[in-house]
Design a protein around this motif. Sequence first.
Motif, PDB file in Angstrom:
ATOM      1  N   MET A  71     -12.533 -15.078  10.093  1.00 24.72           N
ATOM      2  CA  MET A  71     -12.156 -14.373   8.867  1.00 24.72           C
ATOM      3  C   MET A  71     -11.921 -12.888   9.157  1.00 24.72           C
ATOM      4  SD  MET A  71     -11.351 -14.576   5.712  1.00 24.72           S
ATOM      5  CE  MET A  71     -11.937 -16.187   5.150  1.00 24.72           C
ATOM      6  N   GLY A  72     -12.705 -12.316  10.054  1.00 21.62           N
ATOM      7  CA  GLY A  72     -12.482 -10.930  10.441  1.00 21.62           C
ATOM      8  C   GLY A  72     -11.125 -10.727  11.089  1.00 21.62           C
ATOM      9  N   GLU A  73     -10.720 -11.674  11.936  1.00 25.85           N
ATOM     10  CA  GLU A  73      -9.400 -11.585  12.551  1.00 25.85           C
ATOM     11  C   GLU A  73      -8.298 -11.687  11.498  1.00 25.85           C
ATOM     12  OE1 GLU A  73      -9.124 -13.746  16.571  1.00 25.85           O
ATOM     13  OE2 GLU A  73     -10.937 -14.604  15.668  1.00 25.85           O
ATOM     14  N   LEU A  74      -8.482 -12.584  10.556  1.00 19.55           N
ATOM     15  CA  LEU A  74      -7.465 -12.773   9.511  1.00 19.55           C
ATOM     16  C   LEU A  74      -7.368 -11.549   8.603  1.00 19.55           C
ATOM     17  CD1 LEU A  74      -8.232 -16.499   8.651  1.00 19.55           C
ATOM     18  CD2 LEU A  74      -6.158 -15.626   9.766  1.00 19.55           C
ATOM     19  N   LYS A  75      -8.505 -10.960   8.251  1.00 23.13           N
ATOM     20  CA  LYS A  75      -8.477  -9.745   7.428  1.00 23.13           C
ATOM     21  C   LYS A  75      -7.777  -8.604   8.166  1.00 23.13           C
ATOM     22  CE  LYS A  75     -12.479 -10.498   4.392  1.00 23.13           C
ATOM     23  NZ  LYS A  75     -11.841 -10.102   3.116  1.00 23.13           N
ATOM     24  N   THR A  76      -8.009  -8.524   9.464  1.00 26.80           N
ATOM     25  CA  THR A  76      -7.354  -7.480  10.253  1.00 26.80           C
ATOM     26  C   THR A  76      -5.852  -7.694  10.297  1.00 26.80           C
ATOM     27  OG1 THR A  76      -9.343  -7.255  11.617  1.00 26.80           O
ATOM     28  CG2 THR A  76      -7.307  -6.332  12.494  1.00 26.80           C
ATOM     29  N   LEU A  77      -5.440  -8.936  10.499  1.00 29.27           N
ATOM     30  CA  LEU A  77      -4.008  -9.244  10.514  1.00 29.27           C
ATOM     31  C   LEU A  77      -3.372  -8.936   9.154  1.00 29.27           C
ATOM     32  CD1 LEU A  77      -4.015 -12.569  12.556  1.00 29.27           C
ATOM     33  CD2 LEU A  77      -2.958 -10.404  13.256  1.00 29.27           C
ATOM     34  N   ARG A  78      -4.039  -9.339   8.076  1.00 34.15           N
ATOM     35  CA  ARG A  78      -3.491  -9.051   6.746  1.00 34.15           C
ATOM     36  C   ARG A  78      -3.358  -7.544   6.540  1.00 34.15           C
ATOM     37  NH1 ARG A  78      -6.322 -11.551   1.504  1.00 34.15           N
ATOM     38  NH2 ARG A  78      -8.051 -10.163   2.115  1.00 34.15           N
ATOM     39  N   ALA A  79      -4.373  -6.801   6.942  1.00 33.94           N
ATOM     40  CA  ALA A  79      -4.317  -5.345   6.802  1.00 33.94           C
ATOM     41  C   ALA A  79      -3.153  -4.775   7.598  1.00 33.94           C
ATOM     42  CB  ALA A  79      -5.634  -4.738   7.271  1.00 33.94           C
ATOM     43  N   TRP A  80      -2.931  -5.280   8.803  1.00 35.16           N
ATOM     44  CA  TRP A  80      -1.831  -4.772   9.631  1.00 35.16           C
ATOM     45  C   TRP A  80      -0.481  -5.057   8.984  1.00 35.16           C
ATOM     46  CZ3 TRP A  80      -0.949  -1.422  13.325  1.00 35.16           C
ATOM     47  CH2 TRP A  80       0.273  -1.470  14.014  1.00 35.16           C
ATOM     48  N   TYR A  81      -0.294  -6.275   8.497  1.00 36.29           N
ATOM     49  CA  TYR A  81       0.993  -6.625   7.894  1.00 36.29           C
ATOM     50  C   TYR A  81       1.256  -5.796   6.642  1.00 36.29           C
ATOM     51  CZ  TYR A  81       0.855 -10.741  10.993  1.00 36.29           C
ATOM     52  OH  TYR A  81       0.803 -11.581  12.082  1.00 36.29           O
ATOM     53  N   TYR A  82       0.258  -5.606   5.822  1.00 34.48           N
ATOM     54  CA  TYR A  82       0.439  -4.784   4.616  1.00 34.48           C
ATOM     55  C   TYR A  82       0.638  -3.308   4.987  1.00 34.48           C
ATOM     56  CZ  TYR A  82      -0.427  -8.206   0.884  1.00 34.48           C
ATOM     57  OH  TYR A  82      -0.325  -9.249  -0.011  1.00 34.48           O
ATOM     58  N   PHE A  83      -0.085  -2.820   5.968  1.00 29.06           N
ATOM     59  CA  PHE A  83       0.091  -1.434   6.405  1.00 29.06           C
ATOM     60  C   PHE A  83       1.512  -1.211   6.899  1.00 29.06           C
ATOM     61  CE2 PHE A  83      -0.544   1.632  10.100  1.00 29.06           C
ATOM     62  CZ  PHE A  83      -0.471   2.765   9.303  1.00 29.06           C
ATOM     63  N   ASP A  84       2.023  -2.172   7.639  1.00 27.70           N
ATOM     64  CA  ASP A  84       3.393  -2.085   8.127  1.00 27.70           C
ATOM     65  C   ASP A  84       4.373  -2.008   6.954  1.00 27.70           C
ATOM     66  OD1 ASP A  84       5.069  -1.911  10.361  1.00 27.70           O
ATOM     67  OD2 ASP A  84       5.547  -4.034  10.293  1.00 27.70           O
ATOM     68  N   LEU A  85       4.132  -2.771   5.905  1.00 25.15           N
ATOM     69  CA  LEU A  85       5.016  -2.759   4.741  1.00 25.15           C
ATOM     70  C   LEU A  85       4.936  -1.451   3.962  1.00 25.15           C
ATOM     71  CD1 LEU A  85       4.425  -6.382   3.407  1.00 25.15           C
ATOM     72  CD2 LEU A  85       6.658  -5.447   4.063  1.00 25.15           C
ATOM     73  N   ILE A  86       3.726  -0.957   3.700  1.00 26.94           N
ATOM     74  CA  ILE A  86       3.556   0.174   2.795  1.00 26.94           C
ATOM     75  C   ILE A  86       4.022   1.481   3.433  1.00 26.94           C
ATOM     76  CG2 ILE A  86       1.193   0.783   3.428  1.00 26.94           C
ATOM     77  CD1 ILE A  86       2.649   0.649  -0.155  1.00 26.94           C
ATOM     78  N   ARG A  87       4.123   1.525   4.763  1.00 31.05           N
ATOM     79  CA  ARG A  87       4.659   2.740   5.379  1.00 31.05           C
ATOM     80  C   ARG A  87       6.181   2.677   5.513  1.00 31.05           C
ATOM     81  NH1 ARG A  87       2.694   2.420  11.744  1.00 31.05           N
ATOM     82  NH2 ARG A  87       3.311   0.253  12.116  1.00 31.05           N
ATOM     83  N   ILE A  88       6.777   1.557   5.118  1.00 30.92           N
ATOM     84  CA  ILE A  88       8.231   1.395   5.169  1.00 30.92           C
ATOM     85  C   ILE A  88       8.842   1.353   3.772  1.00 30.92           C
ATOM     86  CG2 ILE A  88      10.082  -0.213   5.825  1.00 30.92           C
ATOM     87  CD1 ILE A  88       8.258  -1.025   8.209  1.00 30.92           C
ATOM     88  N   PHE A  89       8.179   0.637   2.854  1.00 31.74           N
ATOM     89  CA  PHE A  89       8.663   0.506   1.478  1.00 31.74           C
ATOM     90  C   PHE A  89       7.745   1.293   0.544  1.00 31.74           C
ATOM     91  CE2 PHE A  89       9.961  -3.307   3.759  1.00 31.74           C
ATOM     92  CZ  PHE A  89      11.310  -3.394   3.443  1.00 31.74           C
ATOM     93  N   ASN A  90       8.320   1.857  -0.494  1.00 30.23           N
ATOM     94  CA  ASN A  90       7.559   2.718  -1.398  1.00 30.23           C
ATOM     95  C   ASN A  90       6.585   1.930  -2.264  1.00 30.23           C
ATOM     96  OD1 ASN A  90       6.685   4.981  -2.752  1.00 30.23           O
ATOM     97  ND2 ASN A  90       8.477   5.140  -4.053  1.00 30.23           N
ATOM     98  N   ARG A  91       7.040   0.866  -2.877  1.00 35.32           N
ATOM     99  CA  ARG A  91       6.194   0.049  -3.753  1.00 35.32           C
ATOM    100  C   ARG A  91       6.353  -1.416  -3.377  1.00 35.32           C
ATOM    101  NH1 ARG A  91       4.615   3.032  -8.305  1.00 35.32           N
ATOM    102  NH2 ARG A  91       3.149   1.326  -8.703  1.00 35.32           N
TER     103      ARG A  91
END
Length: 564
Positions: free
Chosen positions: A144-164
């Motif tokens: 679950m820790g690995e999955l939470k980290t992956l989810r955080a990475w994917y969302y971080f990648d999105l939010i620094r590229i798209f505004n909303r």
Amino acid sequence: MKTNIFCKLFIAAALTALTAGCDDMLDTVPQGQFTAEQIDDSSVEGLLASAYAGLEAHFYGNNEAFAGPSTNWIFDVRSDDAYKGGGGTGMEENIHLLEVSEINSDNVSCLNKWQNNYYAISRVHNAMLALQNASSVNNADQIMGELKTLRAWYYFDLIRIFNRIPYFIEGDDVNTKPNDEYTREEIFGFIKNDLKEAIDMLPAAKSAAGRITRTTAQAILAKVCAFTSDWEGVKTYADAVISSGAYSLYKNFGDLSKIAFNNGSESVFALQCSTANDNAHINWSNLLNCTYSDGNLYGTGDDFFYGSQNLVNAFRTDPATGLPFLDGTFNSVNVTENYNGTLDPRLDFTVGRIGFPWRSHLYTAGWCRAYDTYGEFSNKKAWPAPEEALASWPWGCNSLNFMFIRYADILLLKAEALIETAAGNNAATDQGLVEARNLINQVRQRAASSIDGSYAPQDLDPAKADYYVGLYPTDYDGNLAWTKDRARMALRMERRLELALEGQRWFDLVRWGNDYLMSTMNKYMTEEAAIRPYYQNRSVSANEVFLPVPLSEIDNSNGLYKQY
């Protein structure tokens, strides 16, 4: 578990998103593929492998990985570091439009990047739901820790590229999630919370190559904190990575491009690549970026992603000190075949230069597919020696990992945090500025130690180039005074030189603020237009920093998504 979890086949349950249309691709609600009794270690392991494989951004063809890459090279093209490259401005015009800041919501790169990350998030949520519904799974907390980290990475990648962006977690009905439900600040908060929870679940040491550990989550959290100007957070989490003792800089800068150093001491978080299983897990995002390679050494690549003249000029050093030109004059002289000043050797590990070695082969104009349009500086870091790559389709394919985060990045983030939180204005009165200088010098010392023309394979030619890297001095006299402003300039230049063509520069410009970004980019475009006419009358404005929500996603959202 298998040594390399990325080489495992994806189980059908993890591929729900891949068979869905664009309008329902985010619908991750499982359709009863497993009962709790059927979910065991093996099935969860397969779902976890599928979630990791989202890092490849290779879901249904080839072009989605290239046009919306996990390596984010197309955002280096948006910066002052790179040109699109390829056969001309009309080839993959969607990326050319990003380069010249002609931002449109129907650009396929916007769509591919958006979809790739949400496909990956869908896989994470499939695995999370399976894990939560399982009756008994070994190492459930770690997974679950690995999955939470992956989810955080994917969302971080999105939010620094798209505004909303729409944000949802496992089990949410995504068909009710608008992209303005949460502010950017709230989404960054969710990302940080996932990583903090993951840190408590993850092991200190890797259980297998490529597996996420506690320090992986801490390193990502340091980068997220830097993006949100949370400098105390950067210090906390960068310190955790540094003090772990698990990482160190490679001895030679050229080692970054050697397959033998995959998952070595500098690799904190990396895409695991392999030529096994019919090249199923090569670096698809860099597929077409391979140099044209006269003599067919790499298989006549498409030659996208070139270093800019501006970037190359930034590697000039002051012949008296070996330091970069921080006064803005670095671009007053072009580094060409006739240049006879001093240079930082990282230049010749980063791009090809005519007349210089490329992994012990002579780089000539014949390696440059569109020399008249893009010049000569084919990107070099992502390619091991031709002898370690395949000279057939896919061009230059090889098993060199791509490092999303490496140790030098963490050292420089820590230095930046110390500079931004310095109470005094110079190193004579602020110990944080002293420590920041020492960290920057640690990175520069590795560059200085890499000046060795005999290092194999050969990338430098000391007989033709005068390589000289100096360290920032400990005295405080005259123009070399280590003030807070000078330290900030030195840090920003060091990040550019050290991390060039690694998908980092644009995001650094974004987080340093619109004023800095626009002044840097508009000066760059004006100056570059003299040699690259397609930059004429181009500029970057504040409303072009983030990519728009893809038009097709708005059309298919039934009114849930709004344009920003």
